[in-house]
Write an enzyme that holds these catalytic residues in place. Structure first.
Site, short mmCIF file in Angstrom:
data_model
loop_
_atom_site.label_atom_id
_atom_site.label_comp_id
_atom_site.label_asym_id
_atom_site.label_seq_id
_atom_site.Cartn_x
_atom_site.Cartn_y
_atom_site.Cartn_z
N ARG A 57 0.86 -1.18 0.00
CA ARG A 57 0.00 0.00 0.00
C ARG A 57 0.89 1.23 0.00
NH1 ARG A 57 2.48 2.03 3.54
NH2 ARG A 57 0.93 3.65 3.68
N GLY A 58 0.26 2.40 -0.14
CA GLY A 58 1.04 3.64 -0.25
C GLY A 58 1.16 3.97 -1.73
N ALA A 59 0.98 5.27 -2.06
CA ALA A 59 0.84 5.67 -3.45
C ALA A 59 1.99 5.23 -4.37
CB ALA A 59 0.67 7.18 -3.51
N ARG A 100 -7.21 -0.31 -6.73
CA ARG A 100 -7.51 0.73 -5.72
C ARG A 100 -7.73 2.04 -6.48
NH1 ARG A 100 -4.20 1.21 -0.36
NH2 ARG A 100 -6.16 2.11 0.36
N GLN A 205 -1.82 2.59 10.07
CA GLN A 205 -0.52 2.63 9.38
C GLN A 205 0.52 3.47 10.14
OE1 GLN A 205 -3.50 3.14 7.94
NE2 GLN A 205 -3.55 2.59 5.79
N ASP A 246 -1.94 10.86 -1.90
CA ASP A 246 -2.26 9.80 -2.87
C ASP A 246 -2.64 10.38 -4.22
OD1 ASP A 246 -2.39 7.18 -1.08
OD2 ASP A 246 -3.09 8.89 0.06
N ASN A 257 -5.42 12.60 0.68
CA ASN A 257 -4.51 11.78 1.50
C ASN A 257 -5.36 10.99 2.50
OD1 ASN A 257 -1.81 10.96 2.11
ND2 ASN A 257 -1.95 12.12 4.00
N LYS A 258 -4.69 10.17 3.29
CA LYS A 258 -5.38 9.28 4.23
C LYS A 258 -6.40 10.03 5.07
CE LYS A 258 -5.11 5.73 4.42
NZ LYS A 258 -6.09 4.89 3.72
O1 MRU Z 1 -4.48 3.19 2.33
P1 MRU Z 1 -3.00 3.38 2.16
O2 MRU Z 1 -2.20 2.93 3.32
O3 MRU Z 1 -2.49 2.88 0.85
O4 MRU Z 1 -2.94 4.95 2.12
C1 MRU Z 1 -1.97 5.61 1.47
C2 MRU Z 1 -1.14 6.24 2.46
O5 MRU Z 1 -0.29 5.60 2.98
C3 MRU Z 1 -1.32 7.62 2.85
O6 MRU Z 1 -2.46 8.24 2.43
C4 MRU Z 1 -0.04 8.38 2.63
O7 MRU Z 1 -0.06 9.46 3.45
C5 MRU Z 1 0.18 8.78 1.22
S1 MRU Z 1 0.87 7.53 0.29
C6 MRU Z 1 2.43 8.15 -0.02
#
Ligand code: MRU
Length: 369
Positions: A57-59, A100, A205, A246, A257-258
């Site tokens: 996970r993570g962009a 996703r 996370q 993201d 973002n999250k």
């Molecule tokens: O749902 P996730 O864990 O894939 O979410 C993405 C993230 O980790 C966050 O939004 C993060 O701050 C940006 S991704 C570089």
């Protein structure tokens, strides 16, 4: 990233590709911080599923995974017919894109790969081009994070208390991270600071991944409950906020973002605390004209109604917390308006959010995007 395993310190990328076996190699992030394990996906469907299930996970990390997954799918094609190859590639692309919806990096990464593949004159040549392009994307992701570190490190001064949300670290990219990059560069320069990792319910996370990364890296840190951010800011215990993104809109400067990022930005504004967002160029969406158009992923309600953790037996376990029979809403992301953001840290410099469009040529805007 350097990981301590037993007494050994070894370097790993979050995402890599085994060319011989045509497998994508991923750190199984759902097991962290309790267990460090690499898994290998055998075909593009498994790769897409690993993105959906948040093994990775993570962009930036899912961007590289999608690029490798597309190359993996391209290499699995047998036959010489170029037209059929491109139809197959389209199917693989759509499957990975649907894994996703909110992060734009997978789409940007795969579009970059498809542009390279378009020049191939045979299936074999296209397959080679696909692999090269996926590897180039992964390497570019690392290079961009390194440059973000250089651009942003001067924001981190001695004694500072920095708050970050979710995980925009090594594990959210191929290596280094975006929000963590300025921290790691400042650390290498000998600066001492403290990081508050907000827990980031529902998937935690911050408490699991960011805290683990910072511990591996020897950075002073504490986990705080999501609800504690306002209190700490009000008491003057937070000097700076840095988060990742993201999807950042190049035309408006809005940042997806999250979930919970928007709340932190409002609080930071109220308390005059600088609020920065760190992104590689692959996180910029040059097309959308409004944050309201960003697809916000709604995840399963079980994430809100309970929590995953590791039992004393070492087994990954789900515990129901909420009232039995109650349902939940679970939007995974929110959108922070440009006026709450002090600056966007990119590999090409730090920009006011509304100045991204003006600087689009420096920021990798491709006219066909
Ligand atoms: O749902 P996730 O864990 O894939 O979410 C993405 C993230 O980790 C966050 O939004 C993060 O701050 C940006 S991704 C570089």
């Amino acid at each position: 990233m350097n990981v301590n395993i037993g007494r050994k310190r070894s370097h790993f990328r979050t995402v890599a590709f085994d060319l011989k076996k045509n497998r994508v190699l991923l750190i199984e992030q759902r097991l962290l911080p309790h267990q460090f394990k690499i898994v290998a996906t055998r075909d593009y469907r498994e790769t897409a599923q690993a993105i959906t299930d948040m093994v990775v996970r993570g962009a930036g990390a899912i961007g590289a995974t999608a690029a490798y997954g597309l190359a993996q799918g391209a290499r699995a094609f047998t036959g010489r017919n170029l037209e059929k190859f491109h139809a197959h590639l389209e199917k693989v692309y759509q499957r990975l894109k649907a894994a996703r919806p909110t992060a734009v990096d997978p789409v940007n990464a795969m579009d970059q790969l498809r542009r390279q593949v378009a020049s191939g004159l045979s299936v074999t040549e296209c397959q080679t081009l696909a692999c090269d392009a996926a590897e180039a994307f992964a390497n570019e992701d690392v290079a961009h994070c390194r440059e973000i570190g250089e651009q942003g490190a001067s924001l981190i001064t001695d004694g500072m208390r920095v708050l970050t949300h979710c995980n925009a670290g090594w594990l959210a990219f191929v290596d280094i991270g975006s929000a963590t990059a300025p921290l790691y560069t400042a650390q290498s320069a000998g600066r001492k600071f403290h990081v508050f990792c907000s827990e980031t319910r529902p998937r935690s996370q911050g408490a699991t991944l960011t805290a683990w990364e910072l511990a591996q890296q020897g950075v002073s840190h504490q986990v705080i409950a999501d609800n504690a951010a306002g209190h700490l800011m009000q008491r003057g215990e937070v000097d700076l906020v840095i988060v990742g993104s993201d999807r950042t809109l190049g035309r408006t400067g809005e940042v997806a973002n999250k979930i919970g990022t928007y709340t932190r930005a409002v609080l930071a504004k109220k308390h005059n605390i600088p609020f920065y967002v760190a992104i590689p160029l692959s996180t910029i969406d040059w097309n959308l004209k409004s944050g309201l158009d960003i697809p916000i992923e709604e995840r399963h309600e079980e994430e809100v109604l309970g929590a995953w953790g590791t039992a004393q037996s070492g087994k990954r376990t789900y515990v129901r917390v909420a009232n039995p029979g109650s349902g939940a809403r679970n939007p995974g992301f929110d959108v922070t308006p440009a006026d709450l953001i002090t600056g966007i840290i990119t590999p090409a410099g730090i920009f006011k959010p509304k100045k991204l469009w003006l600087n689009r040529m420096r920021l990798g805007f491709a006219s066909e995007s």
